[in-house]
Design an enzyme around this catalytic site. Sequence first.
Site, PDB file in Angstrom:
ATOM      1  N   ASP A 212      10.963  17.087  48.901  1.00 22.32           N
ATOM      2  CA  ASP A 212       9.994  18.281  48.891  1.00 22.32           C
ATOM      3  C   ASP A 212      10.225  19.545  47.578  1.00 22.32           C
ATOM      4  OD1 ASP A 212      11.927  20.439  49.259  1.00 22.32           O
ATOM      5  OD2 ASP A 212      12.367  18.766  50.168  1.00 22.32           O
TER       6      ASP A 212
ATOM      7  N   GLU B 176      14.750  30.985  56.299  1.00 25.22           N
ATOM      8  CA  GLU B 176      16.584  30.306  56.360  1.00 25.22           C
ATOM      9  C   GLU B 176      16.699  31.486  55.924  1.00 25.22           C
ATOM     10  OE1 GLU B 176      17.118  29.199  51.722  1.00 25.22           O
ATOM     11  OE2 GLU B 176      14.753  27.421  52.575  1.00 25.22           O
TER      12      GLU B 176
END
Length: 249
Positions: A44, A135
């Site tokens: 990613d 997150e």
Amino acid sequence: MARDRKPFRRRAHVIAASVTALTVGGIALTEVPAFAASKPKGHDVSSHQKNVDWRSAASKGAKFVYVKATESHTYRNPYFGQQYNGSRTAGLIRGAYHFALPNKSSGKTQAAHFVRNGGAWRADGWTLPPALDIEYNPYDKRHKCYNMSNSRMVVWIKSFSNEVKRLTGRRPVIYTTAHWWNACTGSSRAFASDHALWVARYNSSTAGTLPAGWGAWTFWQYDNSGSLPGDQNLFNGSLSQLKKFARGS
């Protein structure tokens, strides 16, 4: 730039374990957990990687990539076009992800911004479902859960997911860690039945204990560096299963 920081992915509490080098023709491609060497490898990227050499990534074994599209309700990755379209031209299955800042605006608002700016999906076998990156708060370490209660966080995620589903026809993949999920959603099991899990856990031979509710991971981010640009990932299945997952079938 600060908007593309992923601080908890470098947390020191991850458990160290042995890894093995995946090789083709004697050339090491990356360090991957030994048992997972046959699984499709991907990565990613965000604006931190700028213009990516996609032919090189493909030659090193990349089969898929997630590209950061947006953050909160205003930011868009300025390299998104080169990364998203360039990866597809190089033969990678690709998808887009959104970095959530739940304290800035509603889940519905951020989902709409995401889908308008790269988070769309189509059943062509080359487009992964949209992904939600949720997150620890990178901008305020005192409020790792964005100063939100567990119940409010669950409502925010549901709002984001419902709007992505309404606009694209797919539920988002959820990227997180077990530690964050259990701390910030109160170990919610409300998403596991219809949301694929993209779990982060580094320096380990396994993905470890998963966030509450999930019995298996779909993607595993196992390192934040390696032979591929950005973070290193695996898909939990075969290449044909990856393409099927992308199609939504």
